[in-house]
Design a protein around this motif. Structure first.
Motif, mmCIF file in Angstrom:
data_model
loop_
_atom_site.group_PDB
_atom_site.id
_atom_site.type_symbol
_atom_site.label_atom_id
_atom_site.label_comp_id
_atom_site.label_asym_id
_atom_site.label_seq_id
_atom_site.Cartn_x
_atom_site.Cartn_y
_atom_site.Cartn_z
ATOM 1 N N THR A 242 0.867 -1.305 0.003
ATOM 2 C CA THR A 242 -0.062 0.030 -0.021
ATOM 3 C C THR A 242 1.046 1.383 -0.033
ATOM 4 O O THR A 242 0.151 2.183 -0.227
ATOM 5 N N THR A 243 2.047 0.979 0.265
ATOM 6 C CA THR A 243 3.063 2.350 0.113
ATOM 7 C C THR A 243 2.997 2.606 -1.398
ATOM 8 O O THR A 243 3.081 3.898 -1.708
ATOM 9 N N GLU A 244 3.003 1.429 -2.207
ATOM 10 C CA GLU A 244 3.055 1.970 -3.615
ATOM 11 C C GLU A 244 1.798 2.608 -4.171
ATOM 12 O O GLU A 244 1.643 3.376 -4.992
ATOM 13 N N LYS B 200 0.782 6.095 -6.122
ATOM 14 C CA LYS B 200 0.081 6.101 -7.262
ATOM 15 C C LYS B 200 -1.399 7.006 -7.362
ATOM 16 O O LYS B 200 -1.774 7.474 -8.054
ATOM 17 N N ALA B 201 -1.858 6.719 -6.092
ATOM 18 C CA ALA B 201 -3.033 7.359 -5.641
ATOM 19 C C ALA B 201 -2.953 8.790 -5.656
ATOM 20 O O ALA B 201 -3.756 9.607 -6.165
ATOM 21 N N LEU B 202 -1.922 9.488 -5.250
ATOM 22 C CA LEU B 202 -1.518 10.819 -4.975
ATOM 23 C C LEU B 202 -1.581 11.468 -6.655
ATOM 24 O O LEU B 202 -2.119 12.477 -6.791
ATOM 25 N N GLU B 203 -0.972 10.563 -7.415
ATOM 26 C CA GLU B 203 -0.792 10.996 -8.823
ATOM 27 C C GLU B 203 -2.332 11.355 -9.466
ATOM 28 O O GLU B 203 -2.478 11.980 -10.224
ATOM 29 N N PRO C 85 -1.658 4.631 4.297
ATOM 30 C CA PRO C 85 -1.037 3.447 4.161
ATOM 31 C C PRO C 85 -0.958 2.708 5.427
ATOM 32 O O PRO C 85 -0.496 3.435 6.447
ATOM 33 N N GLY C 86 -0.733 1.198 5.353
ATOM 34 C CA GLY C 86 -0.821 0.705 6.807
ATOM 35 C C GLY C 86 0.326 1.010 7.480
ATOM 36 O O GLY C 86 0.021 0.754 8.943
ATOM 37 N N TYR C 87 1.567 1.169 7.184
ATOM 38 C CA TYR C 87 2.779 1.067 8.010
ATOM 39 C C TYR C 87 2.800 2.404 8.914
ATOM 40 O O TYR C 87 3.415 2.282 9.836
ATOM 41 N N GLN D 177 -9.204 0.774 -9.975
ATOM 42 C CA GLN D 177 -8.616 0.472 -11.222
ATOM 43 C C GLN D 177 -7.271 0.451 -11.288
ATOM 44 O O GLN D 177 -6.589 -0.209 -11.900
ATOM 45 N N LEU D 178 -6.409 1.186 -10.228
ATOM 46 C CA LEU D 178 -5.178 1.177 -9.962
ATOM 47 C C LEU D 178 -4.800 -0.067 -9.515
ATOM 48 O O LEU D 178 -3.804 -0.725 -9.765
ATOM 49 N N LEU D 179 -5.568 -1.005 -8.591
ATOM 50 C CA LEU D 179 -5.120 -2.132 -8.019
ATOM 51 C C LEU D 179 -5.304 -3.253 -9.104
ATOM 52 O O LEU D 179 -4.581 -4.191 -8.993
#
Length: 475
Positions: free
Chosen positions: A421-423, A427-430, A437-439, A472-474
């Motif tokens: 979910t870091t990635e 991508k979502a920010l774009e 994200p979980g971390y 869609q991103l996932l």
């Protein structure tokens, strides 16, 4: 002090009873529930009461209407999207919390007006009673009274302390105005509470996953955290709590008591009493964050840990930031036997909370606006949570799991193992969408396959398109 008990409306009571019957298996997914007239006769209520109860259950995603056929139990819960797994077993070890500056960086990076705020646990401004608060503030400002220009030194505005004590009495907590300390939001209440019972280097117990704002507090105070795995429904693993208390000199246990952030867990009264008894046996104070307690979907407010406190070792923290107004920054602390120390810490920290804001909240509570408003928003939050879960089922990758909260407005999502979910966050920010994200929700940055979303946004044109874009991103 006598206090009014805020009883749910009759239709809310009926909806709660039907919910219990569904959860107990009396009506399974796909079953038809009794008809309107039969329910009215069986429960000795009016047709209108039944119709309101049916509408509430439909908004909560418990039932769905089939034209000319009636209402049926909806295919949800574990039949629709699997319940998020409990955290994997982890070795208990005190960790000095660091790098929580990352959380602030993320919040600041997503502060743009053009960003869809799925990442921040903050309701949309349309979900707050802004106009009513503005009218109250204007009326106070116009009055021939300059009292709001003075400091209201700790414990705070006396009439507000009385209003808050009455509110806590309605929750079942035996407190008086003398037991209340007004703070700048729940965040400051938590800081003061922890300063009352712990010093830099001390060990405290946390839920895992836990609210990242609490990790920032622990980072600032120099405390060491032991993360206790939590069940998505019942909260802390009590065996792990006992293990930790036996291994280390624990100075405090910190819980979001009702509809926790991010899991949404809400222990029942037996579990709460068991945890409190266990902590008492080790002389460990409990710092309780009950900021989501008013937002129960079924209208029945869960009991705070403070209700069961017989030793003065529960330090109760809450605020109105999730329900009435985050900008007013009015919260409170009921510190039990630490009342004098807490008041001193408040004074040395910032002297006092803003007087005008206290007066606005006090009048809003006294005129009944709070309870009327909360009844409205918790129905909207319940509907949004149900719609989010249903949409995730159809648009996210197979194997995605979600929490199943019964209150609040955040949803914890667990993706299949190949997703980080870091990635996804980057991508979502774009695409002008923020997620959490979980971390962020662990002191050692675990939960890399998880993320939290804020469901307190208008379904259209904000929440639904944003979730579809994430799907869609996932995919």
């Amino acid at each position: 002090m006598d206090a009014p008990r805020f009883q749910p409306h009759r239709y809310e009571q009926l909806a709660e009873q039907l919910t219990r019957e569904i959860q107990a298996g009396r009506y399974s997914p796909g079953d038809k529930i009794p008809g309107t007239r039969l329910l009215a006769e069986t429960h000795s209520v009016s047709i209108n009461t039944v119709l309101q109860a049916q509408k509430l259950l439909e908004n909560q995603g418990m039932i769905e209407a089939v034209p000319r056929s009636g209402f049926f139990v909806k295919w949800r819960g574990k039949d629709a999207v699997q319940l998020v797994k409990s955290p994997a077993k982890a070795t208990l070890k005190p960790i000095l919390v660091k790098r929580q500056r990352l959380a602030l960086d993320l919040i600041q990076a997503t502060g743009s007006k053009t960003m869809v705020q799925l990442g921040a646990a903050l309701p949309h401004e349309s979900y707050f009673p802004g106009q009513e608060l503005q009218r109250i503030a204007a009326r106070i400002s116009r009055a021939d009274d300059t009292g709001f220009m003075r400091y209201e030194v700790p414990p705070g505005l006396p009439s507000l302390c009385e209003s808050l004590a009455l509110r806590m009495l309605s929750y079942g907590c035996e407190v008086s105005a003398a037991d209340i300390l007004v703070t700048n939001g729940c965040h400051e209440a938590l800081i003061i509470a922890l300063k009352c019972v712990a010093e830099p280097g001390d060990v405290v117990l946390l839920e895992s996953p836990t609210y990242y704002g609490l990790l920032q507090v622990i980072d600032t105070l120099g405390l060491r955290a032991v993360e206790i795995p939590c069940h998505p429904e019942s909260g802390m693993d009590l065996d792990k709590v006992e293990d930790a208390c036996q291994q280390w000199d624990v100075k405090a246990c910190i819980v979001v008591s009702n509809f926790s952030n991010p899991l949404g867990s809400c222990p029942d009264n037996n579990q709460k009493q068991t945890l409190l008894s266990l902590l008492n046996s080790f002389d460990v104070p409990l710092v309780e964050d009950d900021i989501y307690g008013d937002l129960a979907f079924d209208g029945h407010r869960p009991t705070p840990y403070k209700h069961f406190d017989t030793t003065g070792e529960v330090l109760y923290c809450s605020s109105f930031s999730k329900s009435v107004s985050p900008g007013l920054r009015v919260g409170w602390l009921s510190p039990g036997r630490y009342t004098e120390k807490a008041a001193y810490l408040k004074f040395t920290q910032n002297i006092a909370s803003a007087t005008l804001n206290q007066r606005v909240l006090d009048e809003y509570l006294r005129n009944g606006g709070m309870d009327k408003h909360v009844r409205k928003i918790r129905r909207r939050y319940a509907a949004n949570i149900g719609q989010c879960i249903d949409l995730i089922k159809t648009t996210f990758p197979p194997g995605t799991r979600t929490s199943q909260p019964r209150g609040g407005f955040v949803l914890w999502v667990q993706l299949p193992g190949e997703f980080d979910t870091t990635e996804l966050y980057q991508k979502a920010l774009e695409h002008k969408i923020s997620i959490a994200p979980g971390y962020l929700f662990s002191s050692d940055q675990r939960f890399k396959h998880h993320f939290r979303i804020n469901c307190a946004l208008p379904w259209e044109p904000i929440l639904s398109p944003a979730l579809r874009a994430l799907g869609q991103l996932l995919n």
